[in-house]
Design a protein around this motif. Structure first.
Motif, PDB file in Angstrom:
ATOM      1  N   THR A  70       0.930 -37.845  57.635  1.00  0.00           N
ATOM      2  CA  THR A  70       1.466 -39.050  57.004  1.00  0.00           C
ATOM      3  C   THR A  70       2.338 -39.756  58.029  1.00  0.00           C
ATOM      4  O   THR A  70       2.868 -39.115  58.948  1.00  0.00           O
ATOM      5  CB  THR A  70       2.264 -38.704  55.736  1.00  0.00           C
ATOM      6  OG1 THR A  70       2.596 -39.909  55.023  1.00  0.00           O
ATOM      7  CG2 THR A  70       3.554 -37.962  56.044  1.00  0.00           C
ATOM      8  N   ALA A 123       4.954 -38.186  48.828  1.00  0.00           N
ATOM      9  CA  ALA A 123       3.559 -38.136  49.263  1.00  0.00           C
ATOM     10  C   ALA A 123       2.990 -39.540  49.335  1.00  0.00           C
ATOM     11  O   ALA A 123       3.308 -40.384  48.494  1.00  0.00           O
ATOM     12  CB  ALA A 123       2.724 -37.286  48.303  1.00  0.00           C
ATOM     13  N   ILE A 242       1.730 -33.543  50.732  1.00  0.00           N
ATOM     14  CA  ILE A 242       2.922 -33.482  49.884  1.00  0.00           C
ATOM     15  C   ILE A 242       4.050 -32.874  50.698  1.00  0.00           C
ATOM     16  O   ILE A 242       3.979 -31.711  51.098  1.00  0.00           O
ATOM     17  CB  ILE A 242       2.675 -32.628  48.617  1.00  0.00           C
ATOM     18  CG1 ILE A 242       1.445 -33.117  47.854  1.00  0.00           C
ATOM     19  CG2 ILE A 242       3.910 -32.644  47.712  1.00  0.00           C
ATOM     20  CD1 ILE A 242       1.019 -32.176  46.717  1.00  0.00           C
TER      21      ILE A 242
END
Length: 245
Positions: A70, A123, A242
């Protein structure tokens, strides 16, 4: 002396072990700037840290190593913060020195989660629904994925993956749950710009949303699986990881 009966522990637990790297990159450097513009280039940048672990050309290399990522961008400072998580350690020595705003930081995550434990989470996900093919359409039996674009629909998307105590890890419709529960209305949702790609991947367009809140663990083993493998689609394109604390 009499033997005392052995009683099972009142709380279930599961251990989560993974490698995590934090890369702080100069968003003005061409490799990084291109990764920001093209989702396929971002995928290549992430996977460049894992050469040699699986056979070249392996179709499911990312899934074999459980590589999830991410990123977030600080526009004022022109800094890209990229978090990469995996079950094998990454090697970031191949990144150009000039692309690094800071030295890469790596750590080993090793944490035991217990039933009833509450954690904060964040997330970035690819929240989609399946749109049925038009009636009488030639050759199409499966629906196409359409991204949710409203926060209330993202909350419903996430709520379907929650797992109340005693519920199975797979919902009746086949959806994999995450071994935790929360009040969906208390989850913060921020819609993010679409990610896309040009060239041979023209047409790739990934809807994204950031969700934040707290989760209470109901099935530690399933929760650890969700942390390890991610949730939802587009996991090759920086969705599904997550992060908990």
């Amino acid at each position: 002396m009499g033997h005392h009966p052995v009683t099972a522990p009142s709380t279930k637990a599961a251990r989560f072990v993974a490698s995590q790297a934090l890369l702080t990159l100069d968003a003005r450097y061409p490799l990084v700037a291109r990764s920001l513009i093209d989702a396929q280039d971002m995928h290549r940048t992430v996977m460049s840290g894992f050469r040699g672990w699986v056979d070249d050309g392996s179709r499911d290399a990312r899934a074999q190593m459980n590589v999830l990522s991410t990123w977030s961008l600080e526009l004022r400072e022109a800094r890209l913060s990229l978090v990469v998580q995996s079950t094998v350690p990454g090697d970031w020595g191949g990144l150009p020195r000039a692309a690094l705003a800071e030295e890469p930081r790596t750590l080993t995550l090793d944490r035991t989660f217990r039933s009833g434990e509450t954690v904060d989470f964040r997330a970035v996900v690819n929240p989609v629904r399946s749109k049925a093919p038009p009636p009488g359409g030639e050759g199409r039996t499966r629906g196409r994925r359409v991204a949710h674009t409203r926060p209330e629909h993202v909350r419903k998307w996430f709520a379907r993956r929650l797992q109340a105590p005693g519920e199975p890890s797979v919902a009746p419709d086949g959806l994999t749950r995450i071994g935790a529960v929360t009040d969906p209305e208390g989850v913060g949702v921020r819609m993010l710009p679409f990610a896309s790609s040009a060239g041979p991947h023209r047409g790739l367009r990934i809807g994204r949303a950031e969700i934040r809140g707290s989760l209470t663990v109901t099935d530690p083993a399933v929760f650890v699986e969700a942390l390890t493998r991610g949730i939802g689609h587009a996991r090759a394109y920086c969705c599904g990881l997550i992060l908990v604390r």
